[in-house]
Design a protein around this motif. Structure first.
Motif, short mmCIF file in Angstrom:
data_model
loop_
_atom_site.label_atom_id
_atom_site.label_comp_id
_atom_site.label_asym_id
_atom_site.label_seq_id
_atom_site.Cartn_x
_atom_site.Cartn_y
_atom_site.Cartn_z
N GLY A 133 0.70 -1.22 -0.04
CA GLY A 133 -0.03 -0.05 -0.01
C GLY A 133 0.93 1.33 0.05
N PRO A 134 0.33 2.50 0.24
CA PRO A 134 0.87 3.54 0.03
C PRO A 134 1.95 3.85 1.14
N ASP A 135 1.48 3.38 2.38
CA ASP A 135 2.35 3.42 3.66
C ASP A 135 2.55 2.27 4.38
N ARG A 136 2.38 1.16 3.64
CA ARG A 136 2.58 0.01 4.70
C ARG A 136 3.25 -1.14 3.88
N GLU A 137 3.81 -2.14 4.64
CA GLU A 137 4.54 -3.06 3.94
C GLU A 137 4.10 -4.53 4.53
N ARG A 138 4.29 -5.56 3.81
CA ARG A 138 3.58 -6.95 4.41
C ARG A 138 4.93 -8.00 4.02
N CYS A 139 4.70 -8.90 5.07
CA CYS A 139 5.51 -10.02 4.56
C CYS A 139 4.98 -11.30 5.60
N ARG A 140 5.53 -12.48 5.32
CA ARG A 140 5.10 -13.36 5.96
C ARG A 140 6.44 -14.47 6.48
N THR A 141 6.36 -14.81 7.52
CA THR A 141 7.67 -15.52 8.14
C THR A 141 7.21 -16.21 9.28
N SER A 142 7.87 -17.15 9.57
CA SER A 142 8.05 -18.25 10.49
C SER A 142 8.59 -17.98 11.86
N PHE B 66 3.45 -16.22 10.73
CA PHE B 66 2.90 -15.05 10.98
C PHE B 66 3.01 -14.16 9.64
N GLU B 67 1.80 -13.35 9.43
CA GLU B 67 1.83 -12.25 8.48
C GLU B 67 2.04 -11.03 9.24
N ILE B 68 2.94 -10.36 8.89
CA ILE B 68 3.29 -9.10 9.57
C ILE B 68 3.06 -7.99 8.45
N THR B 69 2.45 -6.81 9.05
CA THR B 69 2.09 -5.53 8.56
C THR B 69 2.83 -4.49 9.24
N ARG B 70 3.77 -3.78 8.42
CA ARG B 70 4.55 -2.74 9.18
C ARG B 70 3.84 -1.44 8.42
N ILE B 71 3.86 -0.63 9.28
CA ILE B 71 3.38 0.83 9.07
C ILE B 71 4.10 2.05 9.68
N LYS B 72 4.56 2.81 9.04
CA LYS B 72 5.52 3.88 9.33
C LYS B 72 4.71 4.94 9.83
N PHE C 176 1.99 -5.09 13.02
CA PHE C 176 1.04 -6.07 13.58
C PHE C 176 1.25 -7.22 12.82
N ALA C 177 1.14 -8.33 13.72
CA ALA C 177 1.44 -9.74 13.17
C ALA C 177 0.17 -10.52 13.30
N LEU C 178 -0.26 -11.27 12.31
CA LEU C 178 -1.46 -12.16 12.64
C LEU C 178 -1.23 -13.70 12.77
N ASP C 179 -1.40 -14.58 13.36
CA ASP C 179 -1.14 -15.96 13.15
C ASP C 179 -1.88 -16.62 12.06
N VAL C 180 -0.86 -17.02 11.14
CA VAL C 180 -1.54 -17.54 9.94
C VAL C 180 -1.19 -19.12 9.77
N THR C 181 -0.76 -19.80 10.88
CA THR C 181 -0.28 -21.10 10.60
C THR C 181 -1.34 -21.94 10.07
N GLU C 182 -2.67 -21.99 10.57
CA GLU C 182 -3.37 -22.72 9.91
C GLU C 182 -3.82 -22.67 8.19
N VAL C 183 -3.74 -21.19 7.96
CA VAL C 183 -3.67 -21.07 6.90
C VAL C 183 -2.52 -21.50 6.08
N VAL C 184 -1.36 -21.35 6.22
CA VAL C 184 -0.18 -21.80 5.66
C VAL C 184 -0.14 -23.30 5.44
N GLU C 185 -0.69 -23.96 6.56
CA GLU C 185 -0.77 -25.34 6.55
C GLU C 185 -1.64 -25.84 5.53
N ALA C 186 -2.96 -25.31 5.61
CA ALA C 186 -3.89 -25.69 4.58
C ALA C 186 -3.40 -25.37 3.17
#
Length: 534
Positions: free
Chosen positions: A217-226, A237-243, A251-261
């Motif tokens: 987005g214009p002011d945010r970045e995102r990544c997925r890491t374990s 976790f899917e991490i969103t970084r805002i400056k 902000f980190a959201l647990d997406v373990t079940e999504v990744v396993e699926a």
């Protein structure tokens, strides 16, 4: 004795002048009296020895009472004031020697004075110079509202199920919510031995080390890491970084079940792909937008379409156009009717009713089947049945040849399968037993015997034929005679064929027939005995 007029006038003027002078003096004394200055607005003063608070003014203590969280009072206060005074935390960390400085608030409303000597630190919150009693009362109300809002936001941040943390401009962790602290503690217990003294740092290091962020987005970045917690299963976790200013909020959201699926789906697709790769039937799957999303090598081999073209996810019409260009489609009389046929093909495939045989100009024959898939997708199956069609044609040609040969014989001949079904017969048989038009239909032996009984005199031969045709094991040829209703004699011979089939031959009034010669030589009786089981 009355005063002279001139003297009376002078007396009046003097009295008036004296009265005016006294009034001016009194007014001057009244206006020159100093006003009572309003009491100075109370300031919030904090005195620290290192990170420990040793003294504070009354307003400062009221402010400290509102602080909540884990950490020292100096860190909590710095985190609270950082938003209004950007760079305060960095300045306090970089203090060297004795001295004093000030830091203006955001927007120029107020300042904070910083004094440090002999390891002591004094912070003084100063309002702007235009404050008066009314402004002070308004600021107090606004400050209370801000504190209520701050309490609400703090509760939201602390009770949020996802991880929330903030990094200062130097990349150090400056704040984290309860979920982050719990995960950090769990990871510390899983990887580090327990501390002998039981002391644990209130603010841990960053859990996720240098993840690779991508713009989202214009002011945010995102990544997925374990993240490993010492177990066989890793947490994703899917991490969103805002400056925000010079800092970064995460902000980190647990997406373990999504990744396993997703991994399970990917493995399933890979398994299907490997399975489809071994199939000789060509498979092409088009999504709901009718774009090619999957195909197997057999589809490429059967159609000859380039891999680069198939990998570009073409539309179904483009694929059919390419097939038409390569003479891989049945060619209609005009292009318009062909387009209508393509539209009908797609519609019928979506309903799961499309199944046609394509006879191509090159001599190949394809069976094309359309089947619907979930979410509006359509799958086409291409099967090369040229060998099957060729074999069928050869079989039919051989069958027609055998029937033509049978038609040249003078005998009436019929062949019955092991199950008693009439497989074929010749024209003499049809004329003898008066078969109706379309006599090529498969008819059972029971129905045939019933037809024969209506045209011949009663005889046990037909019953013996029924037992002979359905018998198992080794069988021997046998002959006998029947008599037609018109008085003519009818010789018959029943011969076993491979696979349990039976050949029935009839010829009327033929004394020179093979069965008559066999009976004259005395061999018919023994053959009949063998056929009837002794």
């Amino acid at each position: 004795m009355p005063l002279p007029p001139l003297l009376s006038l002078l007396l009046v003027i003097c009295v008036s002048t004296l009265s005016a002078t006294m009034i001016v003096v009194l007014l001057g004394r009244m206006t020159s009296r100093p006003k009572t200055a309003p009491p100075p607005a109370p300031r919030s003063v904090f005195l620290f020895d290192g990170d420990c608070l040793i003294d504070a003014s009354a307003p400062a203590r009221r402010l400290l009472d509102r602080l909540d969280g884990v950490g020292t009072e100096r860190d909590l206060l710095t985190g609270l004031l950082e938003h209004r005074f950007p760079g305060l935390g960095a300045r306090l960390r970089n203090l060297e020697g004795d001295g004093q400085s000030r830091l203006e608030a955001r927007g120029g409303i107020g300042r904070i004075e910083i004094e440090h000597w002999d390891g002591l630190l004094r912070l003084t919150l100063c309002p702007d110079g235009t404050s008066d009693l009314t402004r002070e009362a308004v600021d107090a109300i606004a400050f209370a509202a801000l504190q209520d809002e701050l309490e609400t936001l703090r509760c939201i941040g602390e009770d949020a199920p996802q991880l929330i943390w903030k990094l200062d401009p130097e990349g150090r962790l400056s704040w984290a919510n309860r979920a982050y602290m719990r995960l950090a503690e769990a990871r510390r217990q899983a990887h580090d031995p327990p501390c002998p003294t039981g002391d644990v740092d209130w603010m841990p290091g960053e859990l996720f080390e240098a993840p690779g962020f991508e713009p989202a987005g214009p002011d945010r970045e995102r990544c997925r890491t374990s993240l490993s917690l010492g177990e066989a299963r890793r947490s994703w976790f899917e991490i969103t970084r805002i400056k925000r200013g010079a800092e970064h909020v995460h902000f980190a959201l647990d997406v373990t079940e999504v990744v396993e699926a997703e991994q399970a789906r990917r493995k399933f697709v890979q398994t299907l792909t490997k399975t489809f790769a071994q199939l000789a039937i060509g498979l092409a799957i088009f999504d709901r937008d009718r774009k090619l999303v999957m195909f197997n090598p057999a589809f490429h081999d059967l159609t000859g379409l380039p891999i680069a073209f198939l990998s570009s996810r073409p539309q179904v019409q483009c694929v059919l156009d390419r097939l038409r260009d390569r003479n891989m489609l049945p060619e209609p009389k005009d292009y318009t009717s062909w387009r209508e046929q393509v539209a009908a093909l797609e519609a019928q495939a979506a309903r799961g009713t499309y199944c046609e045989t394509w006879s191509l100009p090159g001599g190949q024959t394809y069976r094309v089947t359309g089947r619907p898939h979930p979410d509006g997708a359509v799958a086409f199956l291409f099967e090369n049945i040229s060998a099957e069609i060729s074999l069928t044609r050869h079989f039919r040609a051989g069958l027609d040849t055998a029937r033509a040969v049978l038609d040249t014989l003078p005998e009436a001949i019929a062949v019955f399968s092991a199950g008693g079904t009439r497989l074929l017969h010749n024209g003499v048989y049809a004329a003898l037993w008066d078969l109706p038009e379309g006599g090529l239909a498969e008819i059972g032996l029971t129905e045939e015997i019933a037809r024969w009984q209506a045209l011949v005199a009663p005889s046990p031969v037909l019953g013996e034929l029924r037992d002979f045709a359905t018998a198992f094991g080794e069988r021997a040829e046998w002959c006998d005679r029947l008599r037609l209703n018109d008085g003519r004699g009818l010789s018959c011979r029943f011969t076993p064929l491979p696979g349990g089939a039976t050949l029935a031959s009839f010829w009327p009034d033929a004394p020179e027939a093979p069965c008559i010669a066999a009976r004259a030589n005395g061999g018919a009786e023994s053959a009949l005995v063998r056929a009837r089981g002794g």
